[in-house]
Every structure is written in structure tokens, then in C-alpha cells.
Design an enzyme around this catalytic site. Structure first.
Site, mmCIF file in Angstrom:
data_model
loop_
_atom_site.group_PDB
_atom_site.id
_atom_site.type_symbol
_atom_site.label_atom_id
_atom_site.label_comp_id
_atom_site.label_asym_id
_atom_site.label_seq_id
_atom_site.Cartn_x
_atom_site.Cartn_y
_atom_site.Cartn_z
ATOM 1 N N ASP A 1 -9.496 2.347 -1.449
ATOM 2 C CA ASP A 1 -8.486 2.041 -2.478
ATOM 3 C C ASP A 1 -7.103 1.894 -1.860
ATOM 4 O O ASP A 1 -6.271 1.136 -2.362
ATOM 5 C CB ASP A 1 -8.403 3.181 -3.510
ATOM 6 C CG ASP A 1 -9.630 3.255 -4.377
ATOM 7 O OD1 ASP A 1 -9.972 2.233 -4.981
ATOM 8 O OD2 ASP A 1 -10.257 4.336 -4.437
ATOM 9 N N LYS B 1 -1.381 -1.115 -8.807
ATOM 10 C CA LYS B 1 -0.176 -0.275 -8.863
ATOM 11 C C LYS B 1 0.743 -0.561 -7.669
ATOM 12 O O LYS B 1 1.973 -0.536 -7.814
ATOM 13 C CB LYS B 1 -0.575 1.200 -8.959
ATOM 14 C CG LYS B 1 -1.077 1.530 -10.384
ATOM 15 C CD LYS B 1 -1.276 3.001 -10.599
ATOM 16 C CE LYS B 1 -2.671 3.480 -10.364
ATOM 17 N NZ LYS B 1 -3.673 2.997 -11.361
ATOM 18 N N LEU C 1 -14.059 -4.443 -5.811
ATOM 19 C CA LEU C 1 -13.465 -4.626 -7.142
ATOM 20 C C LEU C 1 -12.759 -3.317 -7.484
ATOM 21 O O LEU C 1 -13.415 -2.314 -7.766
ATOM 22 C CB LEU C 1 -14.565 -4.942 -8.166
ATOM 23 C CG LEU C 1 -14.154 -5.588 -9.495
ATOM 24 C CD1 LEU C 1 -15.372 -6.058 -10.259
ATOM 25 C CD2 LEU C 1 -13.288 -4.702 -10.350
ATOM 26 N N ASP C 2 -11.474 -3.323 -7.384
ATOM 27 C CA ASP C 2 -10.684 -2.135 -7.700
ATOM 28 C C ASP C 2 -10.222 -2.270 -9.152
ATOM 29 O O ASP C 2 -9.679 -3.305 -9.541
ATOM 30 C CB ASP C 2 -9.491 -2.065 -6.745
ATOM 31 C CG ASP C 2 -8.616 -0.857 -6.996
ATOM 32 O OD1 ASP C 2 -9.160 0.261 -7.117
ATOM 33 O OD2 ASP C 2 -7.380 -1.021 -7.067
ATOM 34 N N HIS D 1 -8.156 7.956 -15.280
ATOM 35 C CA HIS D 1 -8.576 9.156 -14.539
ATOM 36 C C HIS D 1 -7.495 10.227 -14.590
ATOM 37 O O HIS D 1 -7.193 10.868 -13.580
ATOM 38 C CB HIS D 1 -8.918 8.802 -13.085
ATOM 39 C CG HIS D 1 -10.013 7.791 -12.954
ATOM 40 N ND1 HIS D 1 -9.793 6.463 -12.671
ATOM 41 C CD2 HIS D 1 -11.347 7.922 -13.089
ATOM 42 C CE1 HIS D 1 -10.936 5.813 -12.630
ATOM 43 N NE2 HIS D 1 -11.907 6.669 -12.884
ATOM 44 N N GLU E 1 -17.232 0.378 -0.584
ATOM 45 C CA GLU E 1 -17.309 1.419 -1.616
ATOM 46 C C GLU E 1 -18.729 1.614 -2.154
ATOM 47 O O GLU E 1 -19.163 2.746 -2.355
ATOM 48 C CB GLU E 1 -16.384 1.054 -2.789
ATOM 49 C CG GLU E 1 -16.585 1.973 -3.984
ATOM 50 C CD GLU E 1 -15.593 1.770 -5.109
ATOM 51 O OE1 GLU E 1 -14.776 0.840 -5.052
ATOM 52 O OE2 GLU E 1 -15.649 2.584 -6.057
ATOM 53 N N ASP F 1 -19.052 -5.835 -8.786
ATOM 54 C CA ASP F 1 -18.801 -4.928 -7.652
ATOM 55 C C ASP F 1 -19.888 -5.143 -6.586
ATOM 56 O O ASP F 1 -19.609 -5.201 -5.389
ATOM 57 C CB ASP F 1 -18.859 -3.458 -8.094
ATOM 58 C CG ASP F 1 -17.804 -3.081 -9.118
ATOM 59 O OD1 ASP F 1 -16.901 -2.310 -8.791
ATOM 60 O OD2 ASP F 1 -17.884 -3.580 -10.270
ATOM 61 N N THR G 1 -2.445 6.539 -13.119
ATOM 62 C CA THR G 1 -3.767 6.168 -13.611
ATOM 63 C C THR G 1 -3.793 6.000 -15.127
ATOM 64 O O THR G 1 -3.052 6.654 -15.856
ATOM 65 C CB THR G 1 -4.809 7.216 -13.181
ATOM 66 O OG1 THR G 1 -6.097 6.792 -13.602
ATOM 67 C CG2 THR G 1 -4.516 8.589 -13.786
ATOM 68 N N THR H 1 -12.529 -1.160 -11.801
ATOM 69 C CA THR H 1 -13.766 -1.544 -12.493
ATOM 70 C C THR H 1 -13.755 -1.132 -13.969
ATOM 71 O O THR H 1 -14.184 -1.885 -14.835
ATOM 72 C CB THR H 1 -14.994 -0.909 -11.789
ATOM 73 O OG1 THR H 1 -14.995 -1.359 -10.441
ATOM 74 C CG2 THR H 1 -16.296 -1.306 -12.454
ATOM 75 N N ASP I 1 -12.942 -2.418 -0.824
ATOM 76 C CA ASP I 1 -13.138 -2.136 -2.250
ATOM 77 C C ASP I 1 -13.362 -3.501 -2.903
ATOM 78 O O ASP I 1 -12.416 -4.273 -3.086
ATOM 79 C CB ASP I 1 -11.908 -1.448 -2.843
ATOM 80 C CG ASP I 1 -12.162 -0.988 -4.272
ATOM 81 O OD1 ASP I 1 -13.114 -1.522 -4.901
ATOM 82 O OD2 ASP I 1 -11.418 -0.121 -4.762
#
Ligand code: AMP
Ligand code: MG
Ligand code: MG
Length: 334
Positions: A273, A250, A130-131, A224, A85, A62, A221, A133, A128
Site C-alpha cells: 500500500d 490519499k 487494486l488499492d 477501517h 498482495e 484484484d 480511512t 477494493t 497492490d
């Protein structure tokens, strides 16, 4: 006809617009960031740091990818506003992390006329590096994307998504060490891909496919979740629920027909994101909003958190928006 030819001549005389040059750079920069993401795994030391909690992580990938993206773009476009980010100390970035290239194919594309006069200082870039992580640290490598979104007058208008492990063959490997040295594509396939798009021009680098008609396949998700998230998913009357990491991942599921709607009824997802993924989805006729159906704003002063969640679909966005329970809407204030 005369006006058209004059327009073409003028465009050619002045070269590609600022927007198209920026998208062409973002493409090459995202590819470099994707290579950094792969290299960190191969080297085997992820350098994981917890940010706000155990599911909110940052790795060496990241950090390096953000340094690479932000410094590379800032050198070429010094008047841009770039919002990344990761909170990193401002320090001289290693030359080895700088990407100077611009993807030629994008430079040859026409700029939509409504964006042809945009100046560098009018653009905001949401990064972002690295989306996904959490999934990256768990070896779910194909969930990971690098996201570079470009906004003008508060609206997301262009974006690039690099998926470093596209075509990656898991082969049942579960540990990072197993993934590291052997992270490669299947036979005859190239590892990784880059998707890009500009509103009014289109989205490229993938095959558009719709999810099966009449089915409600919800993607949400994996790491989360909470009661609001599951209440909202249940209210969609889903035929199937996919739980995967990453906002970029997604949206790719939506445009490749693997899911019909992306629903995340919780705060936590940020502007970096959604900016690039929103553009790709909108460029092919889809829609991304919060759970109230409001469009998202991307001007530089906006708060980073998408407090009222995310609701996105390639088709039938209204169907899903209508089914969001009042209790969920009440709990998620924009
Ligand atoms: P997910 O769908 O869980 O992979 O989340 C999509 C993006 O939103 C990722 O970048 C996550 O890091 C971020 N995100 C979602 N919820 C949270 C949360 N509760 N805390 C931190 N980041 C979150
Ligand atoms: Mg992310
Ligand atoms: Mg990230």
C-alpha cells in the site's frame, strides 16, 4: 565537461539502466491493470471474496490485475523479487493478460547516478493490484488505484500509480450496474491516468499543488476506522477531516493540495500500500513514516504489515508527528 560527455556516451552506448527499464515496464503494466479494473466493472461480475473479514475484500479485478502485473514483470525481469498482495494459486497466465510494452518517455529519462549500477536481482517490487477494493465494490471508483513500488536496499526508490477512473464523472450514479456500462470521462477528458516517480529524478503525471497554508486538512480511512484512528485525527486539531478509501488515493490528495496530512493510526495497511505512494510523495519533497516518525523498510524479508500505522505529509510532517498522542504511540508497536 570531458567526464560529463564520457558519462553521457557510456550511458547511451549501454542503453537505459535496469531501473529505468523496469519503471518503463511498470508504467505500461499498470496501465494494462487499470484497463482490467475497468473491464471487470463493465462486465458486471465482481466475484467478491472476503479475506480476513467483511472489510477486507478481494474481487476478480484484484486477481486478474495481480496476475497481469506479476506475470508481465516476471517474464521481462526474471530475477526480480515480486511481492503481490493477493494469495493466488500459481498457474499459467492467459497470454491476453501479458503486457510487454515499455513507456518510451521513461526510457529516454536519465537514471539517477546512485541507481545506475543496480542489478535486477537487487530489486524488490511491491504490488497492490487494486488499492481501495472496499470502495471499488461500493462504486466509489475514483478512490481506486493500481500500485507498483520498487525498492532497493530496503528503501522505496521508484513507483507507479495508475488511477483507472481519474476524470470519471459520477453523475450521481450509485449502483455498480449504472457505473459499469457508462464509466467514462467527462467532456474532452481522458479516463484514467498514470503517475510515476524515481527518487532523485522527480514525480510526473500530475500537477503538484500544496494544501491551503495554515489549515490542517486530514485525510484518513473510510472503511477501517477505530478509536485509535479517530483519537489520533482529533489530536491534530484538524480544520477538516476527509474519509476516503485507498492509500494511493490519499497520497494523491496530498500532492494535489486536497489534504495536508494522511494519518492512519492502526495496523492494517501493508508494504504494497505504501511503497509506490511513498516514492511519489518523497520525490516531491514530502515524507511518509509510521506514527512514531520511523521510515518504512521494504526489503523482501520485512513483515508485510505496517503495524505502527502511517503518517504522511507534503509539508510540515514534524507538526503532525509531534501531535501523535502518547497513548496512540504506545498502542502501535513497530
Ligand atoms: P483505507 O485507508 O482504509 O482504504 O486503507 C488503505 C489500505 O490499507 C487498503 O489497501 C486497505 O485494504 C488496507 N487496510 C487498512 N486497514 C485494514 C484492515 N483493518 N484490514 C485489511 N486491510 C486494511
Ligand atoms: Mg491496498
Ligand atoms: Mg489491494
Amino acid at each position: 565537461m570531458f567526464l560529463f560527455l564520457t558519462y553521457i556516451r557510456l550511458t547511451m552506448a549501454s542503453g537505459p539502466t535496469v531501473l529505468m527499464r523496469l519503471v518503463a515496464s511498470a508504467y505500461s503494466v499498470a496501465q494494462k491493470a487499470g484497463a482490467i479494473v475497468r473491464r471487470v466493472i463493465a462486465e458486471g461480475d465482481l466475484g467478491v471474496v472476503e479475506k480476513t473479514c467483511a472489510t477486507d475484500l478481494q474481487t476478480k479485478a484484484d486477481r486478474l490485475a495481480q496476475m497481469s502485473i506479476c506475470s508481465s514483470l516476471a517474464r521481462k525481469f526474471p530475477k526480480l523479487t515480486i511481492i503481490g498482495e493477493e494469495d493466488l494459486p500459481s498457474e499459467e497466465v492467459d497470454q491476453e493478460l501479458i503486457e510487454d510494452g515499455q513507456w518510451e518517455e521513461i526510457l529516454r529519462q536519465p537514471c539517477p547516478s546512485q541507481y545506475s549500477a543496480i542489478k535486477e536481482e537487487d530489486l524488490v517490487v511491491w504490488v497492490d493490484p487494486l488499492d481501495g477494493t472496499k470502495e471499488y465494490t461500493e462504486g466509489l471508483l475514483d478512490n481506486v488505484t493500481v500500485l507498483i513500488g520498487i525498492a532497493y536496499e530496503g528503501k522505496a526508490i521508484a513507483g507507479v500509480i495508475n488511477q483507472p477512473y481519474y476524470n470519471y464523472q459520477n453523475n450521481g450514479k450509485r449502483t455498480l450496474r449504472e457505473h459499469g456500462s457508462e464509466a467514462k470521462a467527462g467532456p474532452d477528458a481522458q479516463l484514467g491516468r498514470t503517475i510515476w516517480g524515481v527518487l532523485g529524478l522527480g514525480a510526473f503525471g500530475f500537477q503538484l499543488k500544496e494544501a491551503p497554508a495554515g489549515k490542517h486538512i486530514i485525510t484518513t480511512t473510510r472503511s477501517h476506522s477505530n478509536k485509535l484512528v479517530t483519537d489520533c485525527v482529533t489530536a491534530m486539531n484538524p480544520d477538516d477531516v476527509l474519509r476516503v478509501g485507498g492509500a494511493g488515493n490519499k497520497i494523491i490528495q496530498l500532492i494535489e493540495g486536497k489534504a495536508s496530512a494522511y494519518i492512519f493510526a492502526s495496523p492494517g495497511c501493508k508494504k504494497w500500500d505504501t511503497c509506490a505512494p511513498e516514492v511519489i510523495l518523497h520525490a516531491v519533497g514530502g515524507k511518509l513514516t509510521d506514527v512514531h516518525g520511523n521510515t518504512l523498510q521494504y526489503n523482501k524479508e520485512v513483515k508485510h504489515m505496517n503495524s505502527a500505522g502511517v503518517l504522511a505529509a507534503l509539508r510540515n510532517h514534524d507538526y503532525y508527528a509531534r501531535r501523535v498522542p502518547e497513548s496512540v504511540k504506545k498502542a502501535l508497536v513497530p
